[in-house]
Design a protein around this motif. Structure first.
Motif, mmCIF file in Angstrom:
data_model
loop_
_atom_site.group_PDB
_atom_site.id
_atom_site.type_symbol
_atom_site.label_atom_id
_atom_site.label_comp_id
_atom_site.label_asym_id
_atom_site.label_seq_id
_atom_site.Cartn_x
_atom_site.Cartn_y
_atom_site.Cartn_z
ATOM 1 N N GLU A 306 0.971 -0.421 -0.092
ATOM 2 C CA GLU A 306 -0.207 -0.107 0.316
ATOM 3 C C GLU A 306 0.659 1.339 -0.088
ATOM 4 N N LYS A 335 -5.044 3.133 -5.297
ATOM 5 C CA LYS A 335 -5.800 2.214 -4.786
ATOM 6 C C LYS A 335 -7.660 1.947 -4.689
ATOM 7 N N ARG A 336 -7.544 2.846 -5.773
ATOM 8 C CA ARG A 336 -9.433 2.446 -6.361
ATOM 9 C C ARG A 336 -9.252 2.633 -7.545
ATOM 10 N N GLN A 337 -10.116 1.725 -7.855
ATOM 11 C CA GLN A 337 -10.615 2.042 -9.553
ATOM 12 C C GLN A 337 -9.468 0.757 -10.412
ATOM 13 N N ARG A 338 -9.162 -0.022 -9.127
ATOM 14 C CA ARG A 338 -7.556 -0.519 -10.555
ATOM 15 C C ARG A 338 -8.249 -2.117 -11.364
ATOM 16 N N LEU A 339 -7.569 -1.894 -12.004
ATOM 17 C CA LEU A 339 -7.864 -2.806 -12.967
ATOM 18 C C LEU A 339 -6.721 -4.108 -12.429
ATOM 19 N N ASN A 340 -7.694 -5.143 -12.634
ATOM 20 C CA ASN A 340 -6.470 -6.113 -11.777
ATOM 21 C C ASN A 340 -6.845 -7.314 -12.737
ATOM 22 N N PHE A 351 -18.367 -7.436 -19.059
ATOM 23 C CA PHE A 351 -17.084 -7.582 -19.312
ATOM 24 C C PHE A 351 -17.098 -9.243 -18.359
ATOM 25 N N TYR A 607 -14.861 2.417 -20.944
ATOM 26 C CA TYR A 607 -15.909 2.373 -21.149
ATOM 27 C C TYR A 607 -16.243 1.770 -22.498
ATOM 28 N N ARG B 112 -5.057 -23.844 6.912
ATOM 29 C CA ARG B 112 -5.952 -24.579 5.643
ATOM 30 C C ARG B 112 -5.169 -24.353 4.143
ATOM 31 N N THR C 187 -11.379 -18.908 7.625
ATOM 32 C CA THR C 187 -12.492 -19.751 6.673
ATOM 33 C C THR C 187 -13.897 -19.404 6.746
ATOM 34 N N ARG C 197 -5.633 -4.434 -0.164
ATOM 35 C CA ARG C 197 -5.395 -3.171 -0.332
ATOM 36 C C ARG C 197 -5.653 -2.191 -1.126
ATOM 37 N N TYR C 198 -6.220 -2.768 -2.001
ATOM 38 C CA TYR C 198 -6.723 -1.559 -3.721
ATOM 39 C C TYR C 198 -8.148 -1.606 -3.477
ATOM 40 N N GLN C 199 -9.234 -1.426 -4.384
ATOM 41 C CA GLN C 199 -10.841 -1.858 -4.382
ATOM 42 C C GLN C 199 -10.943 -2.184 -5.463
ATOM 43 N N PRO C 200 -11.341 -2.961 -6.767
ATOM 44 C CA PRO C 200 -10.738 -3.462 -8.691
ATOM 45 C C PRO C 200 -12.130 -2.342 -8.508
ATOM 46 N N TRP C 201 -11.091 -1.986 -9.925
ATOM 47 C CA TRP C 201 -12.807 -2.137 -10.261
ATOM 48 C C TRP C 201 -13.720 -2.885 -11.602
ATOM 49 N N PRO C 203 -16.684 -4.758 -13.737
ATOM 50 C CA PRO C 203 -17.234 -4.172 -14.424
ATOM 51 C C PRO C 203 -18.838 -3.771 -14.667
ATOM 52 N N LYS C 205 -21.015 -1.890 -12.858
ATOM 53 C CA LYS C 205 -20.714 -0.406 -12.628
ATOM 54 C C LYS C 205 -20.876 0.163 -13.507
ATOM 55 N N ALA C 206 -19.695 -0.690 -14.423
ATOM 56 C CA ALA C 206 -19.703 0.540 -15.647
ATOM 57 C C ALA C 206 -21.134 0.494 -16.982
ATOM 58 N N GLU C 207 -21.531 -0.664 -16.973
ATOM 59 C CA GLU C 207 -22.671 -0.677 -17.730
ATOM 60 C C GLU C 207 -24.082 0.279 -17.134
#
Lengths: 740, 150, 207
Positions: A306, A335-340, A351, A607, B112, C187, C197-201, C203, C205-207
């Motif tokens: 981070e 840290k936000r909106q990342r393409l992973n 998608f 988009y 696990r 678990t 630690r990150y927030q992925p985009w 898809p 949401k984009a639609e």
């Protein structure tokens, strides 16, 4: 000191009985009678002193050898130029004087009194930061008098300073903490109530805990001298003294984050970083900022995967020791909106996450289905030189030459390097005495360049003329006009500002990169060159004709020759490779075009994309960036990439192999040696490479000037690229600070 | 059951390959018999089936299938002037290590994610579609599909 | 073990059902007791209703005595103990608190009859009654109620913070995996924490 201690012990009568009855003034016994012990120390023969090195590698530059004077610091003779202060003399002699209010880049206030030293034949200790050194001055920094003075000052400072170091964000990097350990008393005598001060609201970036303030006024001086805003000031006197905005308002400066760094205590701290981490937990990575074309030197502090904060790094040629707020606080966008994961848009328009194998196979297949001239590649504004090189090589091997970098316009002039870089260099702006800003608002386009201009205006009383839409500057500026017509008037000598340029010793013309997007850019540049020729702006010893770029990738892209073959290639494109390009206008693109978006943020570019290939952000990769003055610098990875993302150049290299046109490099070293053949200056890291040929080689242009006014190139200072648009802090800033 | 395993003493070295072989099969059966309790202990029922785990165990054993002949291998180690002869019974040693691993698993000495990492997804991660396509692929591309860091 | 888990679940469900049924039973029983008093005060009730009530009462007694008390010695003992004791209060879970001063051994003069008849344990006593039951204080749990709080300032239980004091919950250990506390990284924790630690985009949401 050891001798002094012994001497004082010998001199002072031992009276152990009354020792406990008398409340000692100072904690250290040798300080109880400083005069006598000082006398004793002086009486002792001069010991053989080991040589000392100046503090922080400080060097003295004598402009005039006759001005050199000699002073003695703790017995060492030091040669310094006339006009230096005692504190600077001590630094040259290798003695670091404790200080709070003194800052080398700000004016001298002399109000903290921490830098007191003893000067021979002076009745009292003197504040070294404000005292000019005189020839033959005998400065003593290590005597009991000086120590007692420091201890006393420290006691006064700590009197009203709260004991909240455990919950203070400055803890661990606090000047007051360090110096009270080094110079303070080991016990306190203060039993009364401490004063408390109401916190001020300085906006979404700077958190204030004003009770901790020691009234060093560094922030006040920074705001008025460097940031150029008269927002902060001192109110009240004595124990009622407070730092604040006079009326309740936010600090509206694009450099406001720097007050966090210069505050020696925890009074001004970073609001987004508050209570997030301690500085000793962080790993620092020295790298380069990419949010604008300045290429500020930064240190990314990370904890694990981070990025926790971004701090400036000293570079006298580029950003001195400041950075803009966008640079400092954009990190939460990482840290936000990342393409992973690689994604493919299915038939239903949604998608779907796929493997790299499948994604690359599809991209390669589509790329082979279209005609070579229908392939278009656009590099984004955050791309590094290596990946742009790979993109160009890949597209060339596919048979297309329609590759460019966004923001450079459709017909960029990449032939003459002097036509797109800042020829004066950023530090060179300090020598200027007249500025002509053409269609550029440096305050929002390149805040650090603006800080230099501000510094020059303050130091040299330089005159600034501006052509463009009405905007506010933080220095005196003459608004000459809004469009190219004013420019023409100056070129023809009809405008009064022409005489200012022609009479100036070192005139500077700065053209904004927003002009690149105009249809009549060649005509504008030729008018500007006419002004430069008539005003003697470009001389062998002075090149004052500059272009101020907007994006970190622009200079390197033009150096590498990322120029589209045809200016309207996007209208016939069937396969578009967007390498992080979000701000490119795709309205004219045919509907059946296949778009590959390779980038790190789910921003505007995704988009319309058919395939998404995740990439690493600037904090996660090693890459070369060239700033607007033509200085190549390299980023270093501070944190690992997120998810399944890959570095840009690796993706293109892999894609080229899947597509059957394998690029010949497998390593960063290989790609750099390829770059050496195209633009060798990109490998001269941290060195500014000036342009070789001037504007005189340019052919005549027969374009007509369009009288339309210059548009503002940057709508929102805080949100210019994918990272800053994803950042919550930047969104708060634009919501609260750009309110009109 | 783990305690019964613990009480099993390390047997004397195998006399010949046949004995080592039968011991290995015995170990395999023992491991297979403990699969249900392993799944139970580590809550693996949602990520793996019994037969998959059995295959993994078999694969682990087959990995060392080339260790056949050297029932006894001699490692000569020269330490200064002393000549120390270490006689290592390779199959027995591997068997012992396998037994130890099984013991650790049954004693819940692992967590696990250790189990998933080592025996479910394996060393190569979840993506294991290595097939004929990969022939003639450069090392760069192979590495690229695995990780960003190479 | 899986089978055991399943058993747990079944057992749990069965118990739930039972508890529900019982609660109804108990409630009607109590109504019955109150009903008796009301009758005595001349409350109008048809004879048939009375008979039905009597029947339910008999039924209740029957269930209580033969199906619960006889196999469970504790409950029987408590029931016998209750005779002649003073009912001090009933908490919000329905546990009844008795006290008998005199003719009892000191230290055994306060006790609780759990609302839960089949599966009771000490953790079912809420915090406000705990002090009274364990002779920590003489203030009963009811004295913590808002009506009385103006009169009893020194009450221990009024110290219960209003802002973050959470509702009493009995200890459900052994009731199945879903009742066992699992740390947020475990678990089996239903709200298992996302450690990325990150927030992925997203898809969609984009639609």
């Amino acid at each position: 000191m050891g001798l002094g201690l012994l001497a004082s012990r010998a001199i002072r009568p031992f009276n152990s009985g009354s020792r406990f009855l008398l409340r000692t003034i100072v904690s250290k016994p040798e300080l109880q009678s400083p005069e006598s012990s000082a006398a004793a120390a002086d009486a002792s023969p001069e010991p053989d002193l080991p040589p000392r090195t100046p503090v922080g590698g400080a060097r003295v530059h004598f402009t005039n050898p006759e001005d050199a004077i000699e002073v003695f610091v703790d017995g060492y003779p030091v040669k310094i130029p006339k006009g230096m202060t005692v504190l600077q003399a001590c630094e040259v002699a290798g003695v670091d004087i404790p200080r709070f209010c003194y800052h080398s880049r700000l004016s001298i206030a002399g109000n903290c009194r921490m830098c007191l030293v003893e000067v021979e034949k002076s009745p009292k200790p003197v504040a070294s930061c404000a005292m000019p050194a005189l020839p033959g001055m005998k400065i003593k920094t290590d005597t009991p008098v000086a120590k007692k003075a420091r201890e006393g000052v420290m006691e006064f400072l700590l009197m009203n300073h709260p004991l909240d170091c455990p919950i203070c964000d400055q803890g661990g990097e606090c000047d007051l903490q360090d110096q009270s350990m080094a110079f303070g008393s080991d016990r306190g005598r203060f039993t009364e109530m401490k004063r408390s001060v109401v916190d001020k609201n300085l906006g979404p970036l700077v958190k204030t805990v004003m009770t901790r303030c020691i009234q060093c006024t560094r922030c006040v001086r920074f705001a008025s001298e460097v940031a150029g805003v008269q927002d902060l000031g001192i109110l009240g006197r004595g124990s009622g003294e407070e730092i604040g905005t006079y009326v309740e308002k936010l600090m509206t400066s694009e450099l406001s984050g720097n007050v966090i760094d210069i505050c020696p205590v925890g009074a001004l701290t970073s609001k987004p970083f508050a209570f997030k981490a301690r500085n000793w937990e962080l790993k620092g990575t020295e790298t380069i900022d990419v949010t604008d074309a300045v290429g500020s030197n930064i240190r990314i502090d990370s904890r694990g995967p981070e990025v926790m904060r971004i701090l400036p790094r000293l570079n006298e040629d580029i950003n001195e020791e400041w950075i803009s707020d966008k640079t400092r606080f954009c990190y939460d966008g990482l840290k936000r909106q990342r393409l992973n994961d690689p994604m493919i848009r299915g038939a239903d328009g949604r998608f779907k996450v796929v493997s790299w194998r499948d994604a690359l196979a599809i991209v390669a297949e589509v790329a082979h289905q279209v005609k070579p001239e229908e392939i278009v590649g656009i590099a984004g504004k955050l791309s590094d030189a290596e990946s742009m090189m790979a993109l160009k090589d890949f597209l060339n091997r596919m048979g297309s030459n329609n590759v460019w970098c966004e923001g450079t316009g459709t017909q960029p002039n990449a032939d003459l390097r002097s036509g797109y870089i800042m020829n004066t260099s950023i530090s060179g702006l300090e020598k200027a005495d007249v500025f002509l800003l053409v269609g550029t608002q440096p305050r929002v386009e390149a805040a650090m360049v603006n800080a230099r201009i501000n510094k020059t205006v303050r130091a040299n009383n330089a005159k600034v003329g501006y052509i463009g839409l009405e905007t506010d500057f933080n220095y005196d500026c003459q608004h000459l006009g809004t469009g190219p017509n004013t420019l023409k008037e100056i070129a023809e000598g009809r405008h009064p500002f022409f005489s200012a340029i022609s009479n100036a010793k070192n005139p500077v013309i700065i053209v904004g990169a927003g002009v690149f997007e105009r249809e009549d850019k060649d005509a504008i540049f030729s008018v500007v060159e006419t002004i430069a020729k008539k005003g003697n702006v470009v001389r062998p010893d002075w090149n004052g004709l500059n272009v101020l770029l907007h994006n970190a990738a622009q200079a390197a892209a033009l150096d590498l020759g990322l120029v589209p073959e045809s200016s309207n290639s996007i209208e016939s494109a069937k396969f578009v490779y967007l390498m992080g390009a979000d701000d490119v206008n795709l309205d004219k693109l045919p509907d059946d075009a296949f778009i590959v978006y390779q980038g790190h943020h789910g921003d505007r570019g995704v988009y319309r994309a058919n395939v998404i290939l995740p990439a690493s952000a600037f904090s996660e990769k090693e890459g070369t960036y060239e700033n607007t003055e033509g200085c190549a610098q390299q980023t270093l990875p501070a944190v690992p990439t997120v998810g399944d993302a890959r570095d840009d150049w690796k993706t293109i290299r892999a894609l080229s192999e899947v597509a059957g046109v394998r690029l010949p490099y497998d390593t960063l070293g290989g790609i750099r040696s390829r770059m050496r053949t195209v633009a060798p200056n990109l490998l001269q890291v941290d060195e500014r490479e000036p342009a070789t040929f001037g504007h005189s080689l340019k052919p005549e242009v027969a374009q007509k000037l369009n009288p339309a006014p210059f548009k503002s190139a940057v709508e929102n200072f805080y949100m210019t690229d994918a990272i800053t648009r994803a950042s919550k802090i930047m969104a708060q800033c634009s919501a609260s600070l750009l309110k009109k | 059951m783990s305690f019964t395993l613990r009480s099993v003493k390390v047997p004397p070295n195998s006399v010949n390959l046949e004995e080592a072989r039968s011991r290995m099969f015995e170990f395999f059966r023992l491991a297979c018999r403990s699969i249900p309790s392993i799944i139970d202990i580590y809550n693996l029922d949602e990520v793996v089936t019994k037969s998959q785990l059995r295959t993994t165990i078999a694969a682990q054993i087959r990995k060392n299938s080339q260790v056949t002949n050297p029932k006894v291998s001699f490692h000569f180690l020269f330490v200064f002037i002393f000549l120390i002869v270490i006689i290592l019974q390779v199959i027995d040693m591997l068997l012992f290590k396998g037994m130890e691993e099984l013991n650790n698993i049954l004693e819940h000495a692992k967590q696990r994610h250790h189990m998933i990492g080592q025996y479910v997804t394996g060393q190569h991660g979840l993506v294991q579609d290595l097939d004929s396509k990969d022939q003639g692929m450069s090392d760069f591309l192979k590495n690229f599909y695995n990780t960003n860091y190479f | 073990m899986k089978k055991k888990k399943k058993n747990y679940k079944e057992e749990k469900q069965r118990r739930e059902r039972e508890r529900e049924r019982e609660r109804d039973g108990v409630d009607s029983g109590e109504e019955r007791i109150e009903g008796d008093q009301r009758e005595r005060s001349g409350y109008l009730l048809a004879r048939a209703q009375r008979r039905r009530l009597l029947l339910t009462h008999c039924n209740y007694v029957f269930i209580m005595f033969f199906r619960r008390c006889l196999p469970d010695g504790n409950l029987l003992q408590t029931k016998l103990h209750n005779i002649g004791a003073k009912l001090v209060g009933v908490d919000k879970f329905g546990n009844k608190y008795y006290e008998k001063l005199g003719n009892t051994q000191y230290g055994r003069h306060r006790w609780v009859e759990y609302a839960e008849k089949s599966r009771y344990n000490a953790s079912q006593v809420p915090a406000e009654w705990h002090g009274w039951l364990h002779f920590i204080t003489d203030h009963t749990g009811d004295e913590a109620s808002p009506i009385l709080k103006y009169y009893l300032i020194s009450c221990l239980l009024m110290l219960k913070p209003k802002r973050y004091g959470i509702e009493h919950k009995e200890n459900l250990s052994g009731e199945g995996d879903e009742y066992i506390y699992h740390s947020k990284g475990h678990t089996l924790n239903p709200g298992q924490r996302d450690w990325s630690r990150y927030q992925p985009w997203q898809p969609t949401k984009a639609e």
